[in-house]
Design an enzyme around this catalytic site. Structure first.
Site, PDB file in Angstrom:
ATOM      1  N   SER A 139       0.282   6.754   3.847  1.00  0.00           N
ATOM      2  CA  SER A 139       0.268   7.271   5.216  1.00  0.00           C
ATOM      3  C   SER A 139      -0.377   8.647   5.254  1.00  0.00           C
ATOM      4  O   SER A 139      -0.070   9.502   4.420  1.00  0.00           O
ATOM      5  CB  SER A 139       1.700   7.373   5.768  1.00  0.00           C
ATOM      6  OG  SER A 139       2.305   6.105   5.810  1.00  0.00           O
ATOM      7  N   GLU A 192      -3.368   0.216   1.779  1.00  0.00           N
ATOM      8  CA  GLU A 192      -4.371   0.007   0.730  1.00  0.00           C
ATOM      9  C   GLU A 192      -4.793   1.306   0.060  1.00  0.00           C
ATOM     10  O   GLU A 192      -5.266   2.240   0.714  1.00  0.00           O
ATOM     11  CB  GLU A 192      -5.608  -0.698   1.299  1.00  0.00           C
ATOM     12  CG  GLU A 192      -6.650  -1.005   0.230  1.00  0.00           C
ATOM     13  CD  GLU A 192      -7.783  -1.901   0.694  1.00  0.00           C
ATOM     14  OE1 GLU A 192      -8.602  -2.309  -0.143  1.00  0.00           O
ATOM     15  OE2 GLU A 192      -7.845  -2.193   1.914  1.00  0.00           O
ATOM     16  N   LYS A 215      -7.242  -7.905  -0.629  1.00  0.00           N
ATOM     17  CA  LYS A 215      -7.958  -9.013  -0.012  1.00  0.00           C
ATOM     18  C   LYS A 215      -7.111 -10.262  -0.129  1.00  0.00           C
ATOM     19  O   LYS A 215      -6.710 -10.653  -1.226  1.00  0.00           O
ATOM     20  CB  LYS A 215      -9.310  -9.222  -0.704  1.00  0.00           C
ATOM     21  CG  LYS A 215     -10.418  -9.602   0.228  1.00  0.00           C
ATOM     22  CD  LYS A 215     -10.469  -8.653   1.349  1.00  0.00           C
ATOM     23  CE  LYS A 215     -11.746  -8.621   2.130  1.00  0.00           C
ATOM     24  NZ  LYS A 215     -11.509  -7.914   3.387  1.00  0.00           N
TER      25      LYS A 215
END
Length: 591
Positions: A174, A190, A206
Site C-alpha cells: 500500500s 503486486e 498473473k
C-alpha cells in the site's frame, strides 16, 4: 496531525512473520521530478545518491516513463510528471488517525461497454494467431469524482479514502503519495521488485479466480486456478519475460525461479504469482534496474515491445501511475516498488482507476469480463461507506436466533476486515433487553468499519398470515456480489427491485442463469413434489438465519429451482428470522 505527503505499508521479503515496512513521511526537503524522458535516468541517479547519503526517497514512475529506457516501448504522451520523488531526512511513525475522518463517496461513470470489450478481445486474438505476440495486458480506466461535504479538506478526504481502500484490500504493498497536484492511493497486492544487498526479487502476478461463496467453493476455486492450463501458461509467459529482463543486469547463472504458481488469497479474488530472483552485477544502479524491468511484464504482455505497441493502439488514454511503479528507496539504497494496480489516482476531486487482464489465445470473452468485474470489487467496497447489519426479533426481552445472527456478523466482520468488539455488542444488546422487557421488537444492529456499534429497537407487528410477491422483470445481476452474500447497509442493488404496486410485499429474484435466488428482504421456499426446497448459496443469495434454522430442522432442503419450473411449484413461502415462515403467493399466479 503532521502534514503527510506519503505513507508506505509494504510486505517484507520474509513475509512469514517478517516485519512490514510501515512508515509515514512529512513534507519533503526537496523533490526530484522528471518531465521529459531524458530526465528520468538522472532523477533515478539522484534518488540513489540521496539514499546513499542516508535519506528516504518516496515516489513513482508513470507507465509512460517506459520510453526513457527504450524508445521502442510505445506509450501515449504522459498527462503528468514521468517520475516524481520526495526526499526525506527521516521516516515518521504511522498515523493511526488517518482512518478517523468519515470517508467520502466516489461516484463512478460507466465502465467500458461489453460490446467494445468483446471487439478488442477479438482483435487481440487475431493478432496472437498472426504471431504478433503471445499475450497482451489490456486495460481500461474508470473515471469518477469525489462527493464530499462542502468545505471538506481535500487532503483529509484523500487520506480517508486511502484508509477505506486499505480496509477493502488489506496487506500487500500500500502506498499513498501526494505530489502536490496528484494523490496516488495504491493498495496493490503486486510486488514489482525488491532490491536489497545486491539481491533482486521480482514477483509477477498473473492468473485470477473469483473467491468462492463458501469455504468449499473457495478451496475449489484456488485449486482450479493452480491447475488451470490457461492460467499457468499465462503466468509462465510473464515469468519467462521477467527471467529475460533480469538477465540483463544479473550475474551469470544467478537468475532463478524458486516459486511458481503460488495462489494468494485476496479479499475478492485469488491471484497467482511466481518469484524470479537474481544477484545483480557489481556497479548496477537503480536506473539500470528500471531500465531492465520497467514496465513490469505482468502489465504489458510478451514480447514486451510488440505488446506495448498494441496497447498504445488500443487504449485511448495514458495509463498514468497505474501500471507504472510506486515505492521507496531507503537510506543506504535498498529499494522496493509495487506495480500500482488496484489503485486510485485523485486530481482536483476527479478520480481514475484502471482495471485490466492478460489476453491470450485461450481467453474467453465472458470469463475475462467477469475477471474485470471481480477485480474492481475492491473499488466498490471503498467507494461508499457501509456498515454490517443484522435485523433481529426480540420478543418479551429475548432475542430470536441470537447465536446465528452474531456468528454471521462475526463472519462478515472477518470478511470485510471490520473490528468485531464482542463485549461492546453484548453490552448494547443487553441494554435493549433491559429497556424493552415485553412486546415484539425489531432490533437493528450495526457494525461500522471502525468497530463502532449501534443497536436500536423498533415496535414490530406480528407477521401477516400470507404475503403477495411479484416476479422480477429482469435478472438480478448482483447475485455474485459480496454485498449479497453478506448483509450490509449497501442495498441499492436490492432497492432497484423494490415492489412498485400496492399490495405487493416483496420481489422474487432470479439470476442470469435463470435460477431463483431470494427476495429482497428474505429467502424463498418452494414446495415441489411435496418437498420444501430453497436455493443454495451458489445461486447468489444471503443465507438467512431463519433459512438456516429451517434447514437444520429438516423443514427445508437446498435445491436449484429455475424460473421455467414455476408451473411445478405447489406452494411458496417467504422466510426470514424476523418474520419466520410466511405463506406466499406470486402475483398473477396462485400456486
Amino acid at each position: 496531525m503532521t502534514a503527510i505527503s506519503a505513507l508506505i505499508d509494504f510486505s517484507s521479503r520474509a513475509e512469514a512473520g517478517g516485519p512490514r515496512l510501515r512508515q509515514a513521511f512529512g513534507v519533503p526537503r526537496e523533490t526530484l521530478v522528471a518531465h521529459t524522458p531524458e530526465q528520468v535516468r538522472p532523477v533515478l541517479d539522484a534518488v540513489q545518491s540521496q539514499a546513499r547519503q542516508g535519506r528516504w526517497c518516496v515516489g513513482y514512475l508513470r507507465y509512460e516513463a517506459a520510453c526513457a529506457f527504450d524508445p521502442a516501448l510505445a506509450v501515449h504522451e504522459a498527462d503528468g510528471a514521468l517520475a516524481w520523488f520526495g526526499v526525506h531526512d527521516q521516516a515518521l511513525p504511522w498515523p493511526e488517525e488517518i482512518g478517523e475522518v468519515a470517508e467520502p463517496t466516489l461516484a463512478w461513470g460507466p465502465a467500458l461497454a461489453r460490446a467494445d470489450f468483446d471487439g478488442v478481445l477479438a482483435r487481440l486474438q487475431e493478432a496472437i494467431a498472426a504471431g504478433e505476440f503471445y499475450q497482451v495486458n489490456y486495460t481500461s480506466l474508470l473515471h469518477g469524482r469525489i462527493e464530499a461535504a462542502p468545505g471538506a479538506d481535500p487532503r483529509a478526504q484523500a487520506l480517508a479514502l486511502f484508509a477505506a481502500l486499505r480496509r477493502a484490500q488489506p496487506g500487500g504493498y500500500s502506498a499513498f503519495i501526494d505530489d502536490g497536484a496528484t494523490q496516488l492511493l495504491s493498495v496493490s497486492p503486486e510486488l514489482f521488485f525488491e532490491w536489497q544487498d545486491g539481491r533482486l526479487l521480482a514477483r509477477p502476478m498473473k492468473g485470477t479466480a473469483a473467491r468462492g461463496a463458501t469455504p468449499q467453493e473457495d478451496a475449489e476455486a484456488a485449486a482450479h486456478l493452480r491447475g488451470s492450463a490457461k492460467e499457468r501458461a499465462e503466468n509462465v509467459m510473464i515469468v519467462d519475460l521477467l527471467r529475460n529482463d533480469l538477465s540483463r543486469i544479473a550475474e551469470p547463472f544467478s537468475v532463478a525461479v524458486p516459486r511458481l504458481f503460488h495462489a494468494q488469497a485476496l479479499p475478492t479474488v485469488w491471484q497467482m504469482s511466481s518469484d524470479v530472483t537474481a544477484r545483480t552485477r557489481a556497479g548496477c544502479t537503480l536506473a539500470d534496474v528500471f531500465a531492465a524491468l520497467f514496465p513490469c511484464g505482468s502489465v504489458t504482455g510478451a514480447p514486451k515491445v510488440s505488446a506495448m505497441r498494441m496497447i498504445r493502439a488500443l487504449e485511448a488514454a495514458p495509463r498514468g501511475i497505474y501500471c507504472g511503479a510506486a515505492g521507496v528507496v531507503r537510506p543506504g539504497g535498498d529499494a522496493v516498488f509495487n506495480v500500482p494496480i488496484r489503485s486510485v489516482t485523485l486530481r482536483d476531486g476527479r478520480a481514475t482507476c484502471g482495471i485490466g487482464s492478460g489476453i491470450t489465445s485461450g481467453s474467453q470473452a465472458e470469463a475475462e469480463w467477469q475477471e474485470w468485474r471481480h477485480k474492481r470489487t475492491f473499488l466498490e467496497r471503498a467507494s461508499a461507506p457501509f456498515a454490517l447489519l443484522e435485523t433481529m426479533a426480540m420478543e418479551d426481552g429475548f432475542f430470536r436466533d441470537s447465536a446465528g445472527h452474531l456468528a454471521r456478523l462475526s463472519a462478515a466482520a472477518a470478511h470485510f476486515g471490520h473490528p468485531f468488539p464482542v463485549e461492546t455488542v453484548a453490552r448494547r444488546l443487553r441494554r435493549l433487553r433491559l429497556d424493552h422487557p415485553s412486546g415484539l421488537w425489531r432490533v437493528r444492529l450495526l457494525l461500522d468499519a471502525h468497530g463502532g456499534v449501534q443497536a436500536e429497537a423498533f415496535p414490530h407487528a406480528a407477521a401477516p398470515p400470507r404475503v403477495r410477491l411479484q416476479l422480477a422483470d429482469r435478472a438480478f445481476d448482483a447475485s455474485d456480489s459480496e454485498f449479497v452474500r453478506f448483509k450490509t447497509t449497501r442495498r441499492a442493488h436490492y432497492d432497484a427491485f423494490a415492489p412498485t404496486r400496492e399490495g405487493i410485499f416483496d420481489t422474487l429474484l432470479w439470476n442470469a442463469r435463470g435460477e431463483f435466488t431470494e427476495c429482497t428482504r428474505g429467502n424463498i421456499a418452494f414446495r415441489i413434489g411435496g418437498r420444501w426446497l430453497t436455493p443454495p448459496p451458489a445461486c447468489g443469495l444471503l443465507a438467512g438465519i431463519g433459512r438456516e434454522r429451517f434447514l437444520r430442522e429438516g423443514r427445508l432442503a437446498e435445491s436449484v429451482v429455475r424460473v421455467e419450473e414455476l408451473p411445478r411449484v405447489e406452494a411458496l413461502a417467504f422466510v426470514n428470522s424476523l418474520r419466520g415462515w410466511v405463506d406466499a403467493e406470486l402475483d398473477g399466479r396462485a400456486p
